[in-house]
Design a protein around this motif. Structure first.
Motif, mmCIF file in Angstrom:
data_model
loop_
_atom_site.group_PDB
_atom_site.id
_atom_site.type_symbol
_atom_site.label_atom_id
_atom_site.label_comp_id
_atom_site.label_asym_id
_atom_site.label_seq_id
_atom_site.Cartn_x
_atom_site.Cartn_y
_atom_site.Cartn_z
ATOM 1 N N ALA A 232 7.197 -31.813 -57.307
ATOM 2 C CA ALA A 232 7.157 -32.871 -56.269
ATOM 3 C C ALA A 232 5.924 -33.779 -56.679
ATOM 4 C CB ALA A 232 7.006 -32.059 -55.043
ATOM 5 N N ASP A 233 6.424 -34.968 -56.344
ATOM 6 C CA ASP A 233 5.381 -36.112 -56.581
ATOM 7 C C ASP A 233 4.405 -35.996 -55.479
ATOM 8 O OD1 ASP A 233 6.232 -36.996 -59.126
ATOM 9 O OD2 ASP A 233 7.523 -38.175 -58.293
ATOM 10 N N SER A 234 4.547 -36.064 -54.329
ATOM 11 C CA SER A 234 4.062 -36.105 -53.177
ATOM 12 C C SER A 234 4.785 -35.287 -51.813
ATOM 13 C CB SER A 234 3.589 -37.495 -52.874
ATOM 14 O OG SER A 234 4.769 -38.313 -52.540
ATOM 15 N N GLY A 235 4.381 -35.719 -50.765
ATOM 16 C CA GLY A 235 4.940 -35.236 -49.633
ATOM 17 C C GLY A 235 4.080 -33.992 -48.606
ATOM 18 N N GLU A 236 3.923 -34.247 -47.297
ATOM 19 C CA GLU A 236 3.215 -33.302 -46.624
ATOM 20 C C GLU A 236 3.890 -32.186 -46.733
ATOM 21 O OE1 GLU A 236 0.363 -33.455 -45.363
ATOM 22 O OE2 GLU A 236 -0.165 -35.614 -46.279
ATOM 23 N N TRP A 237 5.224 -32.067 -46.881
ATOM 24 C CA TRP A 237 6.177 -30.660 -46.725
ATOM 25 C C TRP A 237 5.385 -29.720 -47.739
ATOM 26 C CZ3 TRP A 237 8.583 -28.751 -51.241
ATOM 27 C CH2 TRP A 237 8.497 -29.983 -52.093
ATOM 28 N N ARG A 238 4.701 -30.155 -48.832
ATOM 29 C CA ARG A 238 4.242 -29.010 -49.816
ATOM 30 C C ARG A 238 3.209 -28.214 -48.924
ATOM 31 N NH1 ARG A 238 2.014 -32.564 -54.797
ATOM 32 N NH2 ARG A 238 1.189 -33.764 -52.857
ATOM 33 N N LEU B 107 -3.069 -30.921 -53.936
ATOM 34 C CA LEU B 107 -2.739 -31.077 -52.545
ATOM 35 C C LEU B 107 -3.817 -31.985 -51.904
ATOM 36 C CD1 LEU B 107 -1.302 -27.535 -51.691
ATOM 37 C CD2 LEU B 107 -0.067 -29.480 -52.249
ATOM 38 N N GLY B 108 -4.996 -32.101 -52.655
ATOM 39 C CA GLY B 108 -6.099 -32.554 -51.674
ATOM 40 C C GLY B 108 -6.534 -31.981 -50.805
ATOM 41 N N GLY B 109 -6.574 -30.708 -50.872
ATOM 42 C CA GLY B 109 -7.094 -29.868 -49.818
ATOM 43 C C GLY B 109 -8.770 -29.457 -50.051
ATOM 44 N N THR B 110 -9.240 -28.696 -49.138
ATOM 45 C CA THR B 110 -10.692 -28.481 -49.247
ATOM 46 C C THR B 110 -10.892 -26.894 -49.416
ATOM 47 O OG1 THR B 110 -10.529 -27.616 -46.845
ATOM 48 C CG2 THR B 110 -11.254 -29.870 -47.354
ATOM 49 N N GLN B 111 -12.099 -26.334 -49.617
ATOM 50 C CA GLN B 111 -12.385 -24.969 -49.827
ATOM 51 C C GLN B 111 -11.646 -23.933 -48.816
ATOM 52 O OE1 GLN B 111 -16.636 -24.372 -49.829
ATOM 53 N NE2 GLN B 111 -17.175 -25.883 -51.395
ATOM 54 N N THR B 112 -11.530 -24.569 -47.449
ATOM 55 C CA THR B 112 -10.844 -23.693 -46.695
ATOM 56 C C THR B 112 -9.603 -23.540 -46.770
ATOM 57 O OG1 THR B 112 -12.367 -24.419 -44.753
ATOM 58 C CG2 THR B 112 -10.360 -23.397 -44.137
ATOM 59 N N GLY B 113 -8.779 -24.566 -47.612
ATOM 60 C CA GLY B 113 -7.361 -24.815 -47.918
ATOM 61 C C GLY B 113 -7.242 -23.654 -49.124
ATOM 62 N N VAL B 114 -8.131 -23.581 -49.984
ATOM 63 C CA VAL B 114 -7.873 -22.763 -50.808
ATOM 64 C C VAL B 114 -7.895 -21.201 -50.356
ATOM 65 C CG1 VAL B 114 -9.053 -21.533 -53.180
ATOM 66 C CG2 VAL B 114 -9.114 -24.015 -52.644
ATOM 67 N N ALA B 115 -8.680 -20.765 -49.475
ATOM 68 C CA ALA B 115 -8.913 -19.861 -48.628
ATOM 69 C C ALA B 115 -7.638 -19.254 -47.838
ATOM 70 C CB ALA B 115 -10.151 -19.544 -47.821
ATOM 71 N N MET B 116 -7.069 -20.229 -47.330
ATOM 72 C CA MET B 116 -5.924 -20.117 -46.320
ATOM 73 C C MET B 116 -4.726 -19.873 -47.377
ATOM 74 S SD MET B 116 -7.080 -19.703 -43.610
ATOM 75 C CE MET B 116 -5.433 -19.856 -42.723
ATOM 76 N N LEU B 117 -4.485 -20.546 -48.575
ATOM 77 C CA LEU B 117 -3.383 -20.296 -49.287
ATOM 78 C C LEU B 117 -3.353 -18.707 -49.938
ATOM 79 C CD1 LEU B 117 -0.814 -21.854 -50.044
ATOM 80 C CD2 LEU B 117 -2.016 -22.505 -52.076
ATOM 81 N N LEU B 118 -4.649 -18.320 -50.402
ATOM 82 C CA LEU B 118 -4.618 -17.066 -50.792
ATOM 83 C C LEU B 118 -4.504 -15.863 -49.670
ATOM 84 C CD1 LEU B 118 -8.097 -17.120 -52.836
ATOM 85 C CD2 LEU B 118 -5.804 -16.948 -53.779
ATOM 86 N N ALA B 119 -4.990 -16.482 -48.543
ATOM 87 C CA ALA B 119 -4.431 -15.495 -47.252
ATOM 88 C C ALA B 119 -3.069 -15.462 -47.077
ATOM 89 C CB ALA B 119 -5.089 -16.003 -45.992
ATOM 90 N N ALA B 120 -2.151 -16.374 -47.380
ATOM 91 C CA ALA B 120 -0.891 -16.454 -47.145
ATOM 92 C C ALA B 120 -0.272 -15.365 -48.159
ATOM 93 C CB ALA B 120 -0.160 -17.775 -47.478
#
Length: 424
Positions: A303-309, A245-258
């Motif tokens: 899925a290859d790409s897409g912001e919907w992910r 997804l090309g995310g950051t450390q914060t993105g990791v934490a937020m997905l775990l929070a979900a």
């Protein structure tokens, strides 16, 4: 719902100690993933998979041995000592620079945890002898674990905006220290002697109760489903967010929070439902939910790409959390109904080991296979394992089972049987 529990001061202290240790552990979960990524980069999943495999090996082997001699130890002092060991280990983690050092420290940390968790679980029914109070306590424990899963990543995400992830290990150590202080202030009864002198009998009694009890045999299949889905969350989240997804450390934490948010929703509503419903349909529904989450994750991986992910991934992680809560919350109730007080430490330790044996199968798959072949092949493999688990659970756990069966009838003689009244 939990008002009567909070009036019990010993339970309140012990529950607060659990929450403190859980939040410390939650911070370590985030920090360990980031430490692995710093040391191994794209191979972080393999490093985490290996570290968590070591954790499972320790859990499977240590817990039954500890339970075999739990009645000979002062449980309060034992729990405090284990918290001190865990706090010391996490303070050492920020200073390591080699991957092998992670493995050594994880082995020590998880040895202490493997002794702590079943001992703690066996204390609760001794403090809360009333069945309804104990059921509420099980839900409270699941809710605490859920809130940790939800809030720890969020706290970590906020902290990472201003400090290095290394400081999260310090937060963990503080949590263990506070937990130890609360355990010291709690009146914890020591376990009653089981009367079994042989080492073999002591370490196998919990397993023998599992083998004799249909609902517990079905629980083995459910353990496999939880491990299959949970391995995706625990092992693959870091690399999925950072590399796919090309995310950051914060993105990791937020997905775990979900994932934690999904667990919390179920944990809040389940206690009242368990007053009216049998555990079997609730837990099987949770199993089906987890398999649904795995199938959705497989679709995401193709899925290859897409912001919907970025919108879909938190929903999938939340579905996995909801299914996990539906299985784990009633588990303690099943265990309590399946053994007399003297055998509960052994039975809780058996569940601890057997459930983590399932993780021992799935963690290496999630870590090593994803590194070698990618997420799609790995998650399809884990979904197949989960499907095997739900098939076994449905077949091994009868739809209509007797409430109580004398263990002596199952083990052949009263002399050989565990001192338990086994619920089928």
């Amino acid at each position: 719902m939990f008002t009567s529990l909070l009036r019990n001061r010993d339970y309140l202290r012990l529950f607060t100690a659990q929450v403190s240790a859980l939040f410390g552990t939650g911070l370590t979960t985030v920090a360990l993933g980031l430490l692995a990524y710093e040391l191994a980069g794209a191979d972080a999943a393999a490093v985490l998979g290996t570290a968590l495999t070591i954790k499972m090996l320790v859990y499977v082997t240590v817990a039954p041995i500890v339970a075999a001699y739990a009645d000979r130890l002062p449980r309060g002092l034992f729990l405090v000592s284990l918290n001190a060991i865990r706090g010391g280990v996490v303070l050492a983690l920020p200073f390591i620079g080699e991957i092998w050092q992670i493995y050594v420290l994880i082995a020590v940390l998880q040895t202490a945890s493997a002794a702590f968790t079943p001992t703690y679980q066996a204390v609760i029914p001794d403090i809360l002898p009333d069945e309804r109070d104990y059921t509420r306590a099980l839900s409270a424990a699941q809710l605490a674990a859920t809130m940790e899963t939800l809030l720890s990543p969020m706290l970590a995400a906020a902290a990472l905006l201003v400090i290095s992830y290394h400081w999260l290990f310090v937060g963990t150590a503080i949590g263990f220290a506070f937990s130890a202080a609360l355990v010291l202030a709690t009146r914890i009864p020591n376990a009653g002697a089981t009367g079994r002198g042989g080492f073999r009998d002591r370490i196998t009694v919990g397993m023998r109760i599992f083998a004799a009890t249909p609902r517990l045999r079905g629980l083995l299949g459910l353990n496999l489903i939880v491990a299959a889905a949970g391995s995706v969350i625990m092992v693959n989240t870091v690399n999925y967010v950072r590399d796919t997804l090309g995310g950051t450390q914060t993105g990791v934490a937020m997905l775990l929070a979900a994932n934690g948010f999904g667990t919390m929703l179920v944990a809040l509503t389940l206690p009242r439902a368990l007053d009216r419903l049998d555990a079997r349909p609730v837990m099987l529904t949770g199993a089906a939910t987890l398999i649904t989450g795995l199938v959705a994750a497989i679709a995401l991986s193709t899925a290859d790409s897409g912001e919907w992910r970025w919108a879909a991934a938190p929903l999938v992680w939340a579905i996995a959390g909801a299914g996990t809560a539906a299985i784990l919350t009633p588990t303690g109730q099943l265990l309590r109904r399946s053994a007399e007080p003297a055998d509960r430490p052994a039975l809780f330790a058996a569940q601890f080991s057997l459930s983590h044996l399932a993780w021992l199968i799935t963690y290496p798959i999630a870590g090593w296979l994803s590194t070698a072949t990618g997420f799609t092949t790995t998650w399809v493999t884990l979904a197949f394992i989960a499907a095997t688990g739900i098939t076994a659970a449905v077949r091994l756990w009868p739809r209509h089972d007797a409430e109580i069966i004398d263990a002596a009838h199952r083990f052949g003689s009263a002399q050989d049987a565990p001192r338990s009244t086994v619920a089928a």
